[in-house]
Design an enzyme around this catalytic site. Sequence first.
Site, PDB file in Angstrom:
ATOM      1  N   GLY A  61      -8.713   3.658   7.064  1.00  0.00           N
ATOM      2  CA  GLY A  61      -8.963   5.285   6.942  1.00  0.00           C
ATOM      3  C   GLY A  61      -7.275   5.274   7.885  1.00  0.00           C
ATOM      4  CG  PHE A  62      -5.130   6.726  10.290  1.00  0.00           C
ATOM      5  CD1 PHE A  62      -7.370   6.393  10.620  1.00  0.00           C
ATOM      6  CD2 PHE A  62      -4.989   7.476   9.769  1.00  0.00           C
ATOM      7  CE1 PHE A  62      -7.576   6.903  10.714  1.00  0.00           C
ATOM      8  CE2 PHE A  62      -6.051   8.757  10.188  1.00  0.00           C
ATOM      9  CZ  PHE A  62      -7.224   8.835  10.667  1.00  0.00           C
ATOM     10  N   GLY A  63      -2.485   3.796   8.246  1.00  0.00           N
ATOM     11  CA  GLY A  63      -2.444   2.678   7.588  1.00  0.00           C
ATOM     12  C   GLY A  63      -2.146   2.485   9.055  1.00  0.00           C
ATOM     13  CB  SER A 105       3.038   0.575   8.428  1.00  0.00           C
ATOM     14  OG  SER A 105       2.277  -1.431   8.905  1.00  0.00           O
ATOM     15  CG  HIS A 119      -9.150   0.437  -0.440  1.00  0.00           C
ATOM     16  ND1 HIS A 119      -8.749  -0.149   0.895  1.00  0.00           N
ATOM     17  CD2 HIS A 119     -10.649  -0.201   0.154  1.00  0.00           C
ATOM     18  CE1 HIS A 119      -9.273  -0.212   1.604  1.00  0.00           C
ATOM     19  NE2 HIS A 119     -10.559  -0.581   0.639  1.00  0.00           N
ATOM     20  CG  MET A 168     -12.006  -3.133   4.908  1.00  0.00           C
ATOM     21  SD  MET A 168     -10.201  -2.868   3.938  1.00  0.00           S
ATOM     22  CE  MET A 168      -9.309  -1.794   5.577  1.00  0.00           C
ATOM     23  CG  MET A 170      -8.352   6.877   2.537  1.00  0.00           C
ATOM     24  SD  MET A 170      -7.147   6.574   4.126  1.00  0.00           S
ATOM     25  CE  MET A 170      -6.714   5.199   3.859  1.00  0.00           C
ATOM     26  CG  HIS A 209      -3.763  -1.836  -1.346  1.00  0.00           C
ATOM     27  ND1 HIS A 209      -4.988  -2.440  -2.397  1.00  0.00           N
ATOM     28  CD2 HIS A 209      -3.919  -0.396  -0.362  1.00  0.00           C
ATOM     29  CE1 HIS A 209      -6.029  -2.073  -1.522  1.00  0.00           C
ATOM     30  NE2 HIS A 209      -5.200  -1.380  -0.141  1.00  0.00           N
ATOM     31  CB  SER A 219      -0.825  -0.289   1.575  1.00  0.00           C
ATOM     32  OG  SER A 219      -1.294   1.317   1.402  1.00  0.00           O
ATOM     33  CG  MET A 265     -10.667   2.920   2.284  1.00  0.00           C
ATOM     34  SD  MET A 265      -9.367   3.105   2.986  1.00  0.00           S
ATOM     35  CE  MET A 265      -8.817   3.261   1.561  1.00  0.00           C
ATOM     36  CG  ASP A 311      -5.658  -3.009   3.031  1.00  0.00           C
ATOM     37  OD1 ASP A 311      -6.816  -2.421   2.141  1.00  0.00           O
ATOM     38  OD2 ASP A 311      -5.058  -3.482   3.388  1.00  0.00           O
ATOM     39  N   GLY A 312      -4.710  -4.617   5.918  1.00  0.00           N
ATOM     40  CA  GLY A 312      -4.767  -4.062   7.257  1.00  0.00           C
ATOM     41  C   GLY A 312      -3.952  -4.749   8.223  1.00  0.00           C
ATOM     42  N   GLY A 313      -3.279  -4.517   8.784  1.00  0.00           N
ATOM     43  CA  GLY A 313      -1.792  -4.894  10.442  1.00  0.00           C
ATOM     44  C   GLY A 313      -1.525  -5.882   9.611  1.00  0.00           C
ATOM     45  CG  ASP A 366      -5.322   2.173   0.962  1.00  0.00           C
ATOM     46  OD1 ASP A 366      -4.118   1.995   1.179  1.00  0.00           O
ATOM     47  OD2 ASP A 366      -5.747   1.257   0.982  1.00  0.00           O
TER      48      ASP A 366
HETATM   49  C1  DX5 Z   1      -6.366   0.904   5.268  1.00  0.00           C
HETATM   50  C2  DX5 Z   1      -5.839   0.914   4.413  1.00  0.00           C
HETATM   51  C3  DX5 Z   1      -4.763  -0.063   3.727  1.00  0.00           C
HETATM   52  C4  DX5 Z   1      -3.932   0.188   4.943  1.00  0.00           C
HETATM   53  C5  DX5 Z   1      -2.403  -0.168   5.242  1.00  0.00           C
HETATM   54  O1  DX5 Z   1      -7.537   1.837   5.634  1.00  0.00           O
HETATM   55  O2  DX5 Z   1      -7.257   0.784   3.171  1.00  0.00           O
HETATM   56  O3  DX5 Z   1      -4.500  -0.533   3.072  1.00  0.00           O
HETATM   57  O4  DX5 Z   1      -3.239   1.131   4.199  1.00  0.00           O
HETATM   58  O5  DX5 Z   1      -1.453  -0.015   5.899  1.00  0.00           O
HETATM   59  P1  DX5 Z   1      -1.057  -1.526   6.952  1.00  0.00           P
HETATM   60  O6  DX5 Z   1      -0.631  -2.356   5.974  1.00  0.00           O
HETATM   61  O7  DX5 Z   1       0.233  -0.548   7.577  1.00  0.00           O
HETATM   62  O8  DX5 Z   1      -2.053  -2.073   7.581  1.00  0.00           O
HETATM   63 ZN    ZN Z   2      -6.396  -0.570   1.603  1.00  0.00          ZN
END
Ligand code: DX5
Ligand code: ZN
Length: 218
Positions: free
Chosen positions: A143-145, A197, A67, A138, A38, A34, A9, A69, A174-176, A36
Site C-alpha cells: 500500500g505504501f513506499g 525510496s 504489480h 512482499m 493500487m 516496477h 518502483s 494490488m 519488494d518493500g523496504g 505499483d
Molecule cells: C508497496 C509496493 C512497493 C513499494 C516499494 O505496496 O508494492 O513496490 O512501492 O517502495 P519502497 O522500496 O520504498 O519500500
Molecule cells: Zn510493488
Amino acid sequence: SREIIIAPSILAADFSRLGEEIAGIDAAGADWIHCDVMDGHFVPNISFGADVIKAIRPVTSKIFDVHLMIAPVDPYLEAFAKAGADVITVHAEAGPHLDRSLQAIRALGKKAGVSLCPATPEAAIEYVLDRLDLVLVMTVNPGFGGQSFLESQIEKIRSIRKMIGDRPIRLEVDGGVTRDNAAAVAAAGADTLVAGSAVFRGKSTADYADNIAAIRAA
Ligand code: DX5
Ligand code: ZN
C-alpha cells in the site's frame, strides 16, 4: 551467481514529472520499471491505472513490471496488457481463482507473476508453479513506499527459492529493500530487487544512478 535485476518502483517518483523520472532511472541503470497499481480496495491507497502505464510506455524500452494490488483483478488484465505491461503480477489474496488469473495473463502473451502478502505462506503457490514466470515476495504490507523491511520474510524467500528448484521462475522481493539489506535478500534467494525510496532518494538522476549501483553492488 544469479544475475540480479534491479526494478525501481515509480511509486516513489515525483508524479508531477513522471515521464522525466522514468527516463532518469532508465539512464541511471534500472533493469526493469516496477509499476505499483493500487485500487484503494485491496490496499488502503490509490496510485494509478492502465492509462498511466499507456502514457509512460513510449518513454522507455525497459521491461514494465506491473504489480497489481487490486481486487477483483481478472476484469483489468487485458487493459494492462494492452497498455504495455510486460510482466503482470497478481496477488494470491486478490480472489479465489489464482490459477485462472495466471492462465489469463499468459493467454495475453505476458509473463505471469504472483505476489504474496507477508502473512501469506508460500504453500499458496504450491499448485501453480508451472503457471509462473515470477514470484513476488512482499517484505512490507502492501500500500505504501518508504516502510521498513520485514525480516520475518527472509525465511519465506529461502523456502520459495527451494520450491522453484530449476524452474525458470524469477524470485522478486519488494518493500523496504535498501543498500543495507540487499545482500542478505539476494543471499536468501532473491534474484530481482524492487526499490522505491532507496532509489528515488536524492534529487538528481546522478543520485539515482549511485543508489541503483549501491543496491546492485551490495
Ligand atoms: C508497496 C509496493 C512497493 C513499494 C516499494 O505496496 O508494492 O513496490 O512501492 O517502495 P519502497 O522500496 O520504498 O519500500
Ligand atoms: Zn510493488
